[in-house]
Scaffold this motif. Structure first.
Motif, PDB file in Angstrom:
ATOM      1  N   ALA A 257      97.549  45.488 105.388  1.00  0.00           N
ATOM      2  CA  ALA A 257      96.022  45.074 104.667  1.00  0.00           C
ATOM      3  C   ALA A 257      94.959  46.015 105.124  1.00  0.00           C
ATOM      4  CB  ALA A 257      95.837  43.262 105.384  1.00  0.00           C
ATOM      5  N   PRO A 258      95.066  46.985 104.181  1.00  0.00           N
ATOM      6  CA  PRO A 258      94.264  48.136 104.376  1.00  0.00           C
ATOM      7  C   PRO A 258      92.777  47.777 104.209  1.00  0.00           C
ATOM      8  CG  PRO A 258      95.686  48.561 102.463  1.00  0.00           C
ATOM      9  CD  PRO A 258      95.973  47.287 102.984  1.00  0.00           C
ATOM     10  N   ASP A 259      91.676  48.437 104.837  1.00  0.00           N
ATOM     11  CA  ASP A 259      90.328  48.202 104.710  1.00  0.00           C
ATOM     12  C   ASP A 259      90.077  48.402 103.224  1.00  0.00           C
ATOM     13  OD1 ASP A 259      89.948  47.795 107.453  1.00  0.00           O
ATOM     14  OD2 ASP A 259      89.419  49.864 107.814  1.00  0.00           O
ATOM     15  N   GLU A 260      90.325  49.155 102.511  1.00  0.00           N
ATOM     16  CA  GLU A 260      90.002  49.440 101.164  1.00  0.00           C
ATOM     17  C   GLU A 260      90.206  48.143 100.326  1.00  0.00           C
ATOM     18  OE1 GLU A 260      92.121  52.020  97.492  1.00  0.00           O
ATOM     19  OE2 GLU A 260      91.601  52.988  99.446  1.00  0.00           O
ATOM     20  N   ASP A 261      91.421  47.597 100.405  1.00  0.00           N
ATOM     21  CA  ASP A 261      91.879  46.523  99.753  1.00  0.00           C
ATOM     22  C   ASP A 261      90.956  45.289  99.925  1.00  0.00           C
ATOM     23  OD1 ASP A 261      93.683  48.092  98.310  1.00  0.00           O
ATOM     24  OD2 ASP A 261      95.300  47.265  99.337  1.00  0.00           O
ATOM     25  N   TYR A 262      90.627  45.209 101.275  1.00  0.00           N
ATOM     26  CA  TYR A 262      89.754  44.078 101.952  1.00  0.00           C
ATOM     27  C   TYR A 262      88.385  44.532 101.416  1.00  0.00           C
ATOM     28  CZ  TYR A 262      87.013  41.060 104.746  1.00  0.00           C
ATOM     29  OH  TYR A 262      85.911  40.062 105.149  1.00  0.00           O
ATOM     30  N   GLU A 263      87.768  45.435 101.535  1.00  0.00           N
ATOM     31  CA  GLU A 263      86.560  45.715 100.995  1.00  0.00           C
ATOM     32  C   GLU A 263      86.431  45.590  99.480  1.00  0.00           C
ATOM     33  OE1 GLU A 263      85.949  49.900 102.567  1.00  0.00           O
ATOM     34  OE2 GLU A 263      85.805  49.003 104.444  1.00  0.00           O
ATOM     35  N   MET A 264      87.464  46.089  98.477  1.00  0.00           N
ATOM     36  CA  MET A 264      87.339  45.632  97.116  1.00  0.00           C
ATOM     37  C   MET A 264      87.277  44.216  96.953  1.00  0.00           C
ATOM     38  SD  MET A 264      90.110  46.422  94.234  1.00  0.00           S
ATOM     39  CE  MET A 264      90.586  47.982  95.090  1.00  0.00           C
ATOM     40  N   ALA A 265      87.942  43.335  97.755  1.00  0.00           N
ATOM     41  CA  ALA A 265      88.075  42.108  97.504  1.00  0.00           C
ATOM     42  C   ALA A 265      86.696  41.273  97.981  1.00  0.00           C
ATOM     43  CB  ALA A 265      89.227  41.369  98.244  1.00  0.00           C
ATOM     44  N   ALA A 266      86.185  41.707  99.333  1.00  0.00           N
ATOM     45  CA  ALA A 266      84.993  41.002  99.789  1.00  0.00           C
ATOM     46  C   ALA A 266      83.836  41.784  98.984  1.00  0.00           C
ATOM     47  CB  ALA A 266      84.901  41.699 101.221  1.00  0.00           C
ATOM     48  N   ALA A 267      83.818  42.529  97.807  1.00  0.00           N
ATOM     49  CA  ALA A 267      82.941  42.770  96.911  1.00  0.00           C
ATOM     50  C   ALA A 267      82.830  41.893  95.785  1.00  0.00           C
ATOM     51  CB  ALA A 267      82.993  44.251  96.533  1.00  0.00           C
ATOM     52  N   GLN A 268      83.932  41.257  95.527  1.00  0.00           N
ATOM     53  CA  GLN A 268      84.147  40.254  94.571  1.00  0.00           C
ATOM     54  C   GLN A 268      84.072  38.945  94.969  1.00  0.00           C
ATOM     55  OE1 GLN A 268      83.952  41.326  91.410  1.00  0.00           O
ATOM     56  NE2 GLN A 268      83.808  43.216  91.962  1.00  0.00           N
ATOM     57  N   PHE A 269      84.234  38.631  96.178  1.00  0.00           N
ATOM     58  CA  PHE A 269      84.510  37.280  96.701  1.00  0.00           C
ATOM     59  C   PHE A 269      83.551  36.928  97.957  1.00  0.00           C
ATOM     60  CE2 PHE A 269      88.572  38.298  94.584  1.00  0.00           C
ATOM     61  CZ  PHE A 269      88.897  37.239  93.871  1.00  0.00           C
ATOM     62  N   THR A 270      83.208  35.581  97.930  1.00  0.00           N
ATOM     63  CA  THR A 270      82.367  35.282  99.335  1.00  0.00           C
ATOM     64  C   THR A 270      83.199  35.208 100.268  1.00  0.00           C
ATOM     65  OG1 THR A 270      82.824  33.047  98.908  1.00  0.00           O
ATOM     66  CG2 THR A 270      80.693  33.954  97.790  1.00  0.00           C
TER      67      THR A 270
END
Length: 146
Positions: free
Chosen positions: A103-116
Motif C-alpha cells: 500500500a504505497p504512500d503514492e497510491d494512498y495520497e492519490m486516493a486521499a485527494a479524491q476521497f474523504t
C-alpha cells in the motif's frame, strides 16, 4: 475446471457473515458505478471468472458502458476514467496485491485527494470484501454459468 465444495452450503454461518458484509457495502454512500469498477478490477487481478462475469453483468445492468468495462484492465492508459475512479482503481490494485505493493504512500495520497477519510475507509472495506469473495470463489472453483 472442476468445482470444489459449495461454500454457501458447507458453512452457512460463515456465509451469513459474508452476506452481511456485502449488504453493508451495498449501503455505503459511494457511487455504485465506482464500486462495480473496483469489484471488477480486483476480480481481474485475482483471476476470479465467476466474479468478473457477475460484476460485468451488474455494471452493464446499472448503465455502465462495455467500452469502459473492457478498458478496466488498462485503466492507466485509457481516457475513459475520472480522477476519482483512477484513484479508486489504484488503491484497489495496491490492496489487492498487498504482498507486492505494501500500500504505497503514492497510491494512498492519490486516493486521499479524491476521497474523504470516511470514504477511504468505505472504499477499503469494499475492496476487502470483493477480495474475500474472490478467495472463496477461486479457492472453491465457483464457475459462471456457460
Amino acid at each position: 475446471m472442476q468445482s470444489r465444495a459449495d461454500f454457501y452450503t458447507a458453512s452457512p454461518d460463515a456465509l451469513k457473515a459474508m452476506i452481511a458484509l456485502e449488504t453493508a457495502v451495498s449501503k455505503l454512500p459511494l457511487e455504485k458505478s465506482l464500486i462495480e469498477l473496483v469489484k471488477l478490477r480486483a476480480s481481474q487481478i485475482n483471476g476470479c471468472a465467476f466474479c468478473i462475469d457477475m460484476h460485468t453483468a451488474d455494471a452493464i445492468k446499472d448503465g455502465e458502458t462495455p467500452r469502459r468495462l473492457f478498458a478496466v484492465t488498462a485503466w492507466r492508459e485509457a481516457p475513459f476514467f475520472s480522477d476519482r475512479e483512477r484513484a479508486a482503481l489504484a488503491w484497489t490494485e495496491s490492496l489487492t496485491q498487498l504482498s507486492l505493493t505494501h500500500a504505497p504512500d503514492e497510491d494512498y495520497e492519490m486516493a486521499a485527494a479524491q476521497f474523504t477519510p470516511k470514504e477511504m475507509v468505505d472504499l477499503t472495506v469494499a475492496i476487502t470484501t470483493i477480495n474475500s469473495w474472490n478467495r472463496l470463489a477461486v479457492g472453491f472453483r465457483k464457475m459462471p454459468q456457460a
